[in-house]
Scaffold this motif. Structure first.
Motif, PDB file in Angstrom:
ATOM      1  N   SER A 150       0.825  -1.209   0.000  1.00  0.00           N
ATOM      2  CA  SER A 150       0.000   0.000   0.000  1.00  0.00           C
ATOM      3  C   SER A 150       0.864   1.266   0.000  1.00  0.00           C
ATOM      4  O   SER A 150       2.079   1.214   0.194  1.00  0.00           O
ATOM      5  N   THR A 151       0.194   2.390  -0.172  1.00  0.00           N
ATOM      6  CA  THR A 151       0.870   3.695  -0.078  1.00  0.00           C
ATOM      7  C   THR A 151       0.795   4.243   1.333  1.00  0.00           C
ATOM      8  O   THR A 151       1.354   5.309   1.618  1.00  0.00           O
ATOM      9  N   ASP A 152       0.111   3.542   2.218  1.00  0.00           N
ATOM     10  CA  ASP A 152       0.013   3.923   3.638  1.00  0.00           C
ATOM     11  C   ASP A 152       0.765   2.903   4.486  1.00  0.00           C
ATOM     12  O   ASP A 152       0.943   1.746   4.074  1.00  0.00           O
ATOM     13  N   PRO A 153       1.215   3.289   5.693  1.00  0.00           N
ATOM     14  CA  PRO A 153       1.877   2.331   6.573  1.00  0.00           C
ATOM     15  C   PRO A 153       0.954   1.163   6.915  1.00  0.00           C
ATOM     16  O   PRO A 153      -0.275   1.324   7.005  1.00  0.00           O
ATOM     17  N   LEU A 154       1.550  -0.012   7.083  1.00  0.00           N
ATOM     18  CA  LEU A 154       0.803  -1.221   7.440  1.00  0.00           C
ATOM     19  C   LEU A 154       1.130  -1.583   8.877  1.00  0.00           C
ATOM     20  O   LEU A 154       2.271  -1.894   9.206  1.00  0.00           O
ATOM     21  N   GLN A 155       0.108  -1.517   9.746  1.00  0.00           N
ATOM     22  CA  GLN A 155       0.290  -1.850  11.159  1.00  0.00           C
ATOM     23  C   GLN A 155      -0.154  -3.283  11.407  1.00  0.00           C
ATOM     24  O   GLN A 155      -1.271  -3.676  11.051  1.00  0.00           O
ATOM     25  N   LEU A 156       0.727  -4.057  12.030  1.00  0.00           N
ATOM     26  CA  LEU A 156       0.461  -5.468  12.284  1.00  0.00           C
ATOM     27  C   LEU A 156       0.338  -5.725  13.775  1.00  0.00           C
ATOM     28  O   LEU A 156       0.939  -5.019  14.598  1.00  0.00           O
ATOM     29  N   LEU A 157      -0.442  -6.749  14.124  1.00  0.00           N
ATOM     30  CA  LEU A 157      -0.594  -7.165  15.515  1.00  0.00           C
ATOM     31  C   LEU A 157       0.362  -8.309  15.804  1.00  0.00           C
ATOM     32  O   LEU A 157       0.649  -9.134  14.935  1.00  0.00           O
ATOM     33  N   GLU A 158       0.860  -8.350  17.031  1.00  0.00           N
ATOM     34  CA  GLU A 158       1.762  -9.429  17.437  1.00  0.00           C
ATOM     35  C   GLU A 158       1.046 -10.766  17.280  1.00  0.00           C
ATOM     36  O   GLU A 158      -0.030 -10.975  17.826  1.00  0.00           O
ATOM     37  N   PRO A 159       1.626 -11.709  16.515  1.00  0.00           N
ATOM     38  CA  PRO A 159       0.935 -12.987  16.295  1.00  0.00           C
ATOM     39  C   PRO A 159       1.131 -13.936  17.461  1.00  0.00           C
ATOM     40  O   PRO A 159       2.131 -13.872  18.177  1.00  0.00           O
ATOM     41  N   GLY A 160       0.166 -14.800  17.652  1.00  0.00           N
ATOM     42  CA  GLY A 160       0.306 -15.889  18.605  1.00  0.00           C
ATOM     43  C   GLY A 160       0.837 -17.106  17.867  1.00  0.00           C
ATOM     44  O   GLY A 160       0.106 -17.740  17.105  1.00  0.00           O
ATOM     45  N   VAL A 161       2.121 -17.423  18.048  1.00  0.00           N
ATOM     46  CA  VAL A 161       2.737 -18.526  17.311  1.00  0.00           C
ATOM     47  C   VAL A 161       2.370 -19.837  17.988  1.00  0.00           C
ATOM     48  O   VAL A 161       2.633 -20.035  19.176  1.00  0.00           O
ATOM     49  N   PRO A 162       1.755 -20.778  17.250  1.00  0.00           N
ATOM     50  CA  PRO A 162       1.313 -22.033  17.879  1.00  0.00           C
ATOM     51  C   PRO A 162       2.484 -22.964  18.185  1.00  0.00           C
ATOM     52  O   PRO A 162       3.362 -23.172  17.343  1.00  0.00           O
ATOM     53  N   ALA A 163       2.509 -23.508  19.416  1.00  0.00           N
ATOM     54  CA  ALA A 163       3.522 -24.510  19.771  1.00  0.00           C
ATOM     55  C   ALA A 163       3.271 -25.768  18.929  1.00  0.00           C
ATOM     56  O   ALA A 163       2.130 -26.053  18.565  1.00  0.00           O
ATOM     57  N   PRO A 164       4.334 -26.512  18.629  1.00  0.00           N
ATOM     58  CA  PRO A 164       5.728 -26.398  19.051  1.00  0.00           C
ATOM     59  C   PRO A 164       6.592 -25.526  18.130  1.00  0.00           C
ATOM     60  O   PRO A 164       7.803 -25.732  18.053  1.00  0.00           O
ATOM     61  N   PHE A 165       5.996 -24.584  17.427  1.00  0.00           N
ATOM     62  CA  PHE A 165       6.758 -23.650  16.610  1.00  0.00           C
ATOM     63  C   PHE A 165       7.044 -22.398  17.429  1.00  0.00           C
ATOM     64  O   PHE A 165       6.288 -22.056  18.344  1.00  0.00           O
TER      65      PHE A 165
END
Length: 269
Positions: A150-165
């Motif tokens: 995009s031409t605008d900033p992209l704000q992301l949320l902290e992901p919940g990484v599923p175990a065992p990863f």
């Protein structure tokens, strides 16, 4: 005269979704493997894209870099890197087929990807960690590339990484226009068996991106014992002698005499 029956078996993804990419922006490479899952040594004569020079993808031979080559039984593999060629057309799906030619027949993987002009892009959409030993941390992380189309900033949320990863390093919460970032993940199994999980990444604008994570937890150190016997399988007999013959008949006689003496000592008691 002795012999054994071997099977020629190969494994590769039937369909490989490379993910999404921004139009007109740099692209990232995806590793694709061909793995021997049988007990035979397999000759791989070549690997190529079905559409040749007309393919919308580029192919780089990685491991090995030249062909023909051979795959060892039970885990031997070859790896190539595939990336889509840059495109200026948005919302365009591109396809081709990766073809491995072997003495056990052809193995194919359908490649697919999509170019977009707005929002976020994630590539690849699948990560395969193959076999990893349980309770052992190996530094063999795999990467996912995030792009802002995009031409605008992209704000992301902290992901919940599923175990065992597990995510290594910091996660980028903000991507400026045309910016990209790479995140790395580890597979840390605590029990044996195949695992498939979904990594979900969300943006403040309501977009959701998913990456399929796959791995297989195994016992031992994850090393094929090979011809020299090094690895998780122990060839030592219950009399504590490594009873592999080196081809010298005298060595077989020595082993037989050692076993006979052990029996005689037990009987004499």
């Amino acid at each position: 005269v002795t012999g054994s029956v071997v099977t020629a078996e190969l494994a590769a993804d039937d369909v490989m979704t490379l993910g999404t990419f921004c139009v007109g922006q740099p692209v990232s490479k995806t590793a694709i493997d061909l793995t021997s899952t049988g007990t035979a040594t397999i000759q791989v004569t070549d690997v190529q894209l079905q559409l040749g020079d007309a393919s919308p993808f580029e192919l780089e031979k990685s491991e090995p870099t030249t062909y023909p080559t051979s795959l060892a039984p039970l885990g031997g593999h070859a790896t190539v890197l595939v990336a889509p060629k840059r495109s200026s057309t948005a919302n365009e799906d591109v396809h081709d087929t990766l073809v491995w030619s072997t003495d056990a027949g052809q193995v194919t993987s359908v490649l697919t990807t999509r170019f977009i002009a707005d929002g976020g892009a994630v590539a690849p959409q699948e990560l395969d960690f193959d076999d990893e030993p349980i309770h052992i941390v190996n530094d063999d992380a795999k990467s996912v590339t995030l792009q802002n189309c995009s031409t605008d900033p992209l704000q992301l949320l902290e992901p919940g990484v599923p175990a065992p990863f597990e995510l290594t390093g910091e996660f980028p919460l903000l991507l400026e226009p045309a910016a990209k970032a790479t995140i790395s993940l580890l597979f840390l199994p605590r029990e044996t068996g195949e695992v498939t999980k979904e990594l979900t990444i969300e943006s403040m604008a309501g977009e959701t991106f998913t990456v399929t994570l796959r791995g297989n937890g195994v016992t031992g150190d994850g090393i094929d014992p090979g011809a020299d016997g090094d690895g998780p399988l122990d060839e030592t007999s219950f009399y504590a002698c490594g009873c592999r013959s080196n081809g010298d008949p005298s060595s077989v006689l020595v082993i037989a005499l050692a076993i006979l003496m052990a029996f005689r000592r037990r009987v004499s008691r």
